[in-house]
Design a protein around this motif. Structure first.
Motif, short mmCIF file in Angstrom:
data_model
loop_
_atom_site.label_atom_id
_atom_site.label_comp_id
_atom_site.label_asym_id
_atom_site.label_seq_id
_atom_site.Cartn_x
_atom_site.Cartn_y
_atom_site.Cartn_z
N VAL B 372 0.85 -1.20 0.00
CA VAL B 372 0.00 0.00 0.00
C VAL B 372 0.88 1.26 0.00
O VAL B 372 0.63 2.21 -0.74
CB VAL B 372 -0.94 0.01 1.23
N MET B 373 1.92 1.24 0.82
CA MET B 373 2.79 2.41 0.90
C MET B 373 3.54 2.62 -0.41
O MET B 373 3.76 3.76 -0.84
CB MET B 373 3.77 2.26 2.08
N GLU B 374 3.93 1.54 -1.06
CA GLU B 374 4.60 1.69 -2.36
C GLU B 374 3.62 2.27 -3.39
O GLU B 374 3.97 3.18 -4.14
CB GLU B 374 5.17 0.35 -2.85
N LEU B 375 2.38 1.77 -3.39
CA LEU B 375 1.37 2.30 -4.31
C LEU B 375 1.04 3.76 -3.98
O LEU B 375 0.75 4.56 -4.88
CB LEU B 375 0.11 1.44 -4.25
N TYR B 376 1.13 4.11 -2.71
CA TYR B 376 0.91 5.50 -2.30
C TYR B 376 2.02 6.39 -2.86
O TYR B 376 1.76 7.45 -3.42
CB TYR B 376 0.87 5.60 -0.77
N GLU B 377 3.24 5.92 -2.73
CA GLU B 377 4.36 6.73 -3.24
C GLU B 377 4.33 6.83 -4.75
O GLU B 377 4.82 7.80 -5.33
CB GLU B 377 5.70 6.14 -2.76
N MET B 378 3.73 5.85 -5.42
CA MET B 378 3.59 5.88 -6.89
C MET B 378 2.39 6.74 -7.31
O MET B 378 2.19 6.98 -8.50
CB MET B 378 3.39 4.46 -7.43
N GLY B 379 1.58 7.15 -6.34
CA GLY B 379 0.42 7.98 -6.65
C GLY B 379 -0.81 7.18 -7.05
O GLY B 379 -1.83 7.74 -7.46
N VAL B 380 -0.75 5.86 -6.95
CA VAL B 380 -1.88 5.01 -7.35
C VAL B 380 -2.94 5.01 -6.24
O VAL B 380 -4.15 5.07 -6.51
CB VAL B 380 -1.40 3.57 -7.64
N ILE B 381 -2.48 4.92 -5.01
CA ILE B 381 -3.38 5.03 -3.87
C ILE B 381 -3.12 6.40 -3.23
O ILE B 381 -1.97 6.82 -3.08
CB ILE B 381 -3.12 3.89 -2.85
N THR B 382 -4.20 7.10 -2.89
CA THR B 382 -4.04 8.50 -2.45
C THR B 382 -4.49 8.70 -1.01
O THR B 382 -5.14 7.83 -0.41
CB THR B 382 -4.91 9.42 -3.34
N LYS B 383 -4.15 9.88 -0.51
CA LYS B 383 -4.55 10.25 0.84
C LYS B 383 -6.08 10.25 0.99
O LYS B 383 -6.61 9.86 2.03
CB LYS B 383 -3.99 11.65 1.16
N GLU B 384 -6.76 10.66 -0.08
CA GLU B 384 -8.22 10.70 -0.03
C GLU B 384 -8.80 9.28 0.17
O GLU B 384 -9.78 9.09 0.88
CB GLU B 384 -8.78 11.30 -1.32
N MET B 385 -8.17 8.32 -0.48
CA MET B 385 -8.66 6.93 -0.36
C MET B 385 -8.37 6.37 1.04
O MET B 385 -9.18 5.64 1.61
CB MET B 385 -7.99 6.04 -1.42
N LEU B 386 -7.20 6.70 1.56
CA LEU B 386 -6.76 6.12 2.84
C LEU B 386 -7.27 6.90 4.05
O LEU B 386 -7.43 6.35 5.13
CB LEU B 386 -5.23 6.09 2.91
N TYR B 426 -5.42 -2.72 -8.12
CA TYR B 426 -4.88 -1.43 -8.54
C TYR B 426 -3.87 -1.55 -9.67
O TYR B 426 -3.10 -0.62 -9.94
CB TYR B 426 -4.30 -0.70 -7.32
N GLY B 427 -3.88 -2.69 -10.36
CA GLY B 427 -3.12 -2.82 -11.60
C GLY B 427 -1.63 -3.07 -11.43
O GLY B 427 -0.88 -2.93 -12.39
N HIS B 428 -1.20 -3.43 -10.24
CA HIS B 428 0.23 -3.70 -10.04
C HIS B 428 0.46 -5.01 -9.27
O HIS B 428 1.05 -5.01 -8.19
CB HIS B 428 0.89 -2.54 -9.28
N PRO B 429 0.04 -6.13 -9.88
CA PRO B 429 0.19 -7.41 -9.17
C PRO B 429 1.64 -7.74 -8.85
O PRO B 429 1.92 -8.52 -7.94
CB PRO B 429 -0.41 -8.43 -10.15
N GLU B 430 2.56 -7.12 -9.59
CA GLU B 430 3.99 -7.42 -9.36
C GLU B 430 4.46 -6.90 -8.00
O GLU B 430 5.53 -7.28 -7.52
CB GLU B 430 4.84 -6.84 -10.49
N LEU B 431 3.66 -6.04 -7.36
CA LEU B 431 4.09 -5.48 -6.08
C LEU B 431 3.65 -6.31 -4.86
O LEU B 431 3.93 -5.94 -3.72
CB LEU B 431 3.56 -4.04 -5.93
N SER B 432 2.98 -7.41 -5.12
CA SER B 432 2.61 -8.28 -4.01
C SER B 432 3.78 -9.19 -3.67
O SER B 432 4.20 -10.02 -4.48
CB SER B 432 1.39 -9.14 -4.37
N MET B 433 4.31 -9.03 -2.46
CA MET B 433 5.45 -9.84 -2.04
C MET B 433 4.93 -11.12 -1.39
O MET B 433 4.83 -11.24 -0.16
CB MET B 433 6.35 -9.06 -1.08
N SER B 434 4.53 -12.07 -2.26
CA SER B 434 3.88 -13.27 -1.76
C SER B 434 4.14 -14.46 -2.68
O SER B 434 4.54 -14.29 -3.82
CB SER B 434 2.36 -13.02 -1.68
N SER B 435 3.92 -15.64 -2.14
CA SER B 435 3.85 -16.86 -2.94
C SER B 435 2.53 -17.54 -2.62
O SER B 435 2.14 -17.62 -1.45
CB SER B 435 5.00 -17.81 -2.60
#
Lengths: 157, 615
Positions: B372-386, B426-435
């Motif tokens: 979420v924080m990475e998406l926030y820094e990318m501007g994908v998730i915003t302060k208004e949403m959070l 949010y269109g960035h599945p590559e940012l999920s650090m999971s298996s």
């Protein structure tokens, strides 16, 4: 030399090895519910306190027993319940100011710590030294030594 | 022997509770706890069921050593099909609950169906009944425990329950017992919530008595406790520092995933380490750490009991959080801290407390928040949403979003879905650090190569507790291997996976394996259960359990494609530290791993493997 069970709550982690050892010694099962030593957990402070009979010299339980079922083990000083004599009247459980004699429904008798005849299983099982079986005249020795250490071992001024 | 020999079956749809004998043939093949409960699940349930439907089953299981004097013998496992992953979910916990269930005379409890209204299961020795839980629904884990103890007028009742996270079906909701011990991972709490099952309250006074060879058992467990006491890790490191002893160590070796795995070292590691927890604070002159604590029967006592700083912004006017409570373990401190770039130790303790109070896995929550924080820094998730600014390093965002997620409010509802679903949305599945959909714990796959393979092949998704090769690659237990190379890791991961499965199935804690090998566990099981449990037999049981879980996952639809890591770990090299310039060598390790496992190139059990293991 008489020994007594000595409890240092600061060292207790709450693992209940003592309760299991006690129930195994007396009933052959691992059952804290049947243990004669209990660990109390005070979760708001993080403290754990093991508690059991301290074997009073002038034992209330012994004096209160109407059938003289509680006697002194001369070797250990333990106040021991003779199950064949005990009638399960529970007067000793009322007399004991500390609550460390308790009635057992399954047997119809009371039970209390008897120091396992001089080799208390709880002290053997305790992994941290919170429960020790030591010289009854010197239960304060370790505490004294710790304080003395501050004077004796600090570098000279 | 050493099994109670009886299980409870609870049909939540019909509202029935029945007793049945334990299947002793299976007990001999799968031992108990993790292995035996999984055997019941795979035999009774279609692998394709929807995890949050009435068709899923959920099992609480003890092992043959649970409730005995074997050190750490207090553990139980919750087994179900996991909602976060869709794979087998198997999560174990310490505390006192597992031993209490065994002492009431039960090896396990199987729940099936779905209750129409909130209920809890009450067990008092032989008497087990479903009871109305209307008064408990909406309560935290802590309130639930308090109410049930008061109601029974017995402070010794032990409770395994869910808080609001489980009720809200946060996909990584935990089952919590004894206030702060948790079957934490894979969303077992969400399954409980989906069934309207709030809690299991148990009181067991019968004890565990049918040890095969009681004298030998006392002798051998005493001898093995001495090994734990004399070992540097289990005798000193863990009781003194807890698992947090690792924070500075793993940072040094360049394997401390930081800011959603962008970095492998965290400049704030020392601020959130064991050493920091033991340092007096400026505000009150006291350290955060109050004491260590043991689970039932444990002679290691790694648990942390901490007190938060009353003046910290997160708890001002919240005196309910000022007392001593479960403190930070390494995985939680990492997930809430380094994974988000947060170095505020008190904020970490607050978020950790919320996870305990409401029953939520801090690893998956923290790692999802990293995305979420990475998406926030990318501007994908915003302060208004959070509703709050959430750049990496924001302690305020950590505390507030922990509250929102556990309580099912606002953007917390999205964080509750886990990083895989959230990043995909949010269109960035590559940012999920999971298996397999489950978030990684606190070791970077680039700096500790074996852990990459362990994550990719873990049957419950990204996890450190299925094969802790960190022990070998960093600590040299049982032998030192080079953390930066792929060679030998397939064999190492397999050995750790199988041995861990055996330990988990016995009912003891995997932390004993810092000092014990299977050869130390074996005589304890043999004395408790019978001489047929030889070292060879035990090793085979571990391997059988692993393959049974894998087979379930294959039938649930998982293939070799799911034995993967995110592109970040496979293509973006570590920027600093000993692993600088390295990516995970998973593609090199995976085919060899299948080969040593006896699986085909699709990651499926070969017929000869089935024959060998009796599957």
């Amino acid at each position: 030399m008489q020994k007594s069970l000595h409890i240092n709550p600061e060292k207790c982690t709450g693992c209940l090895q003592c309760e299991m050892a006690c129930s195994f010694e007396n009933y052959g099962t691992y059952a804290p519910a049947k243990s004669r030593i209990k660990v109390f957990d005070f979760h708001h402070t993080g403290r754990k306190v093991p508690y059991t009979c301290t074997q009073c010299d002038e034992a209330w339980c012994l004096h209160a027993c109407p059938v003289e079922a509680i006697t002194v083990d001369k070797a250990t000083g333990a106040k021991v319940v003779n199950e064949t004599t005990c009638v399960g009247c529970k007067v000793c459980t009322i007399a004991c100011p500390f609550g460390t004699v308790n009635y057992v429904q399954e047997t119809g008798k009371v039970q209390k710590c008897d120091l396992c005849g001089g080799d208390p299983a709880c002290a053997t099982a305790c992994p941290t030294g919170a429960i020790t079986y030591i010289d009854a005249n010197w239960t304060g020795l370790n505490k004294m030594a710790a304080w003395a250490d501050k004077l004796g071992n600090q570098p000279a001024a | 022997m050493s099994w109670a020999g009886k299980i409870l079956r609870v049909n939540l749809t019909a509202g029935t509770v029945t007793s049945e004998p334990l299947n002793m043939t299976w007990a001999r093949q799968y031992l108990g706890s993790r292995g035996l409960a999984t055997k019941y699940l795979v035999e009774e349930m279609d692998a394709k069921v929807d995890p949050l439907s009435a068709d899923n089953k959920i099992i609480w299981a003890t092992g043959p050593l649970t409730g005995t004097m074997a050190s750490t013998g207090g553990r139980y496992t919750v087994v179900t099909k996991g909602p976060l992953t869709g794979a087998i979910a198997c999560s174990n916990s310490g505390g006192y609950w597992g031993a209490e269930l065994k002492m009431a005379g039960w090896d396990m409890v199987i729940f099936e169906g779905q209750s129409a209204k909130p209920v809890y299961l009450s067990i008092s020795d032989d008497v087990a009944e479903l009871k109305d839980a209307a008064h408990l629904w909406g309560k935290s884990v802590w309130e639930t425990e308090e109410i049930l103890k008061k109601q029974a007028q017995d402070p010794q009742v032990r409770v395994s329950s869910i808080g609001l996270a489980g009720e809200n079906q946060v996909l990584y909701a935990a089952v919590v017992n004894d206030l702060h011990r948790a079957a934490g991972r894979s969303g077992v709490g969400a399954v409980m919530g989906s069934k309207n099952l709030k809690a299991i309250a148990v009181r067991g006074t019968k004890g565990v008595g049918n040890i095969a060879n009681p004298k030998e058992f006392m002798r051998v467990t005493f001898e093995k406790k001495k090994i734990l006491a004399d070992n540097a890790v289990t005798g000193q490191g863990l009781p003194t520092y807890g698992t947090q002893v690792l924070m500075n160590v793993i940072n040094e070796v360049g394997a401390l995933p930081t800011r959603n795995h962008r970095d492998v070292q965290f400049e704030g590691a020392k601020d959130i380490s064991a050493e920091a927890m033991g340092t007096p604070r400026e505000s009150d002159g006291k350290p955060q750490l109050v004491t260590n604590q043991a689970c039932f029967g444990c002679t290691i006592a790694c648990g942390r009991i901490s007190k938060i700083d009353k003046t910290h912004f997160s708890v001002v006017n919240k005196p309910q959080y000022w007392g001593a409570t479960g403190g930070l373990e390494y995985e939680a401190a990492w997930a809430l801290g380094a994974a988000n770039g947060v170095n505020d130790l008190e904020a970490l303790q607050y978020a950790n407390t919320i996870c305990n109070e409401q029953g939520m896995d801090p690893i998956s929550f923290g790692t999802t928040l990293g995305a979420v924080m990475e998406l926030y820094e990318m501007g994908v998730i915003t302060k208004e949403m959070l509703g709050i600014e959430a750049p990496f390093g924001s302690a305020k965002a950590l505390c507030e979003l922990a509250d929102l997620t556990a309580n099912g409010q606002g953007f917390g509802k999205e964080i509750a879905q886990g990083s895989k679903r959230l990043t995909a949305k949010y269109g960035h599945p590559e940012l999920s650090m999971s298996s397999k959909g489950q978030e990684f714990p606190a070791y970077d796959a680039r700096g500790i190569q074996g852990m990459g393979l362990a994550y990719a092949t873990s049957n419950r998704g990204g996890c450190h507790l299925r094969a802790y090769t960190v022990a070998s690659e960093v600590m040299g237990i049982p032998v030192k291997t080079d953390p930066l190379v792929a060679e030998g890791k397939p064999e190492l991961v397999m050995a750790f996976q199988d041995a861990t499965a055996a330990f988990d199935s016995a009912g003891v804690c995997v932390f004993t394996t810092f000092a014990w090998g299977l050869a130390d566990l074996q005589p304890q099981i043999a004395a408790a259960c019978g001489d047929e449990f030889t070292l060879e037999n035990l090793a085979l049981i571990g391997e059988r359990v692993w393959n049974m879980e894998r087979d379930f996952n294959n039938r649930a639809g998982f293939t070799e494609k799911d034995d993967s890591l995110p592109a970040r770990l496979l293509t973006e090299a570590a920027k600093t530290g000993p692993a600088k310039g390295l990516v995970s060598k998973l593609p090199e390790m995976l085919p060899k791993y299948y080969e040593v496992r006896g699986w085909d190139s699709g990651g499926r059990l070969k017929p000869e493997t089935r024959t060998k293991l009796g599957l």
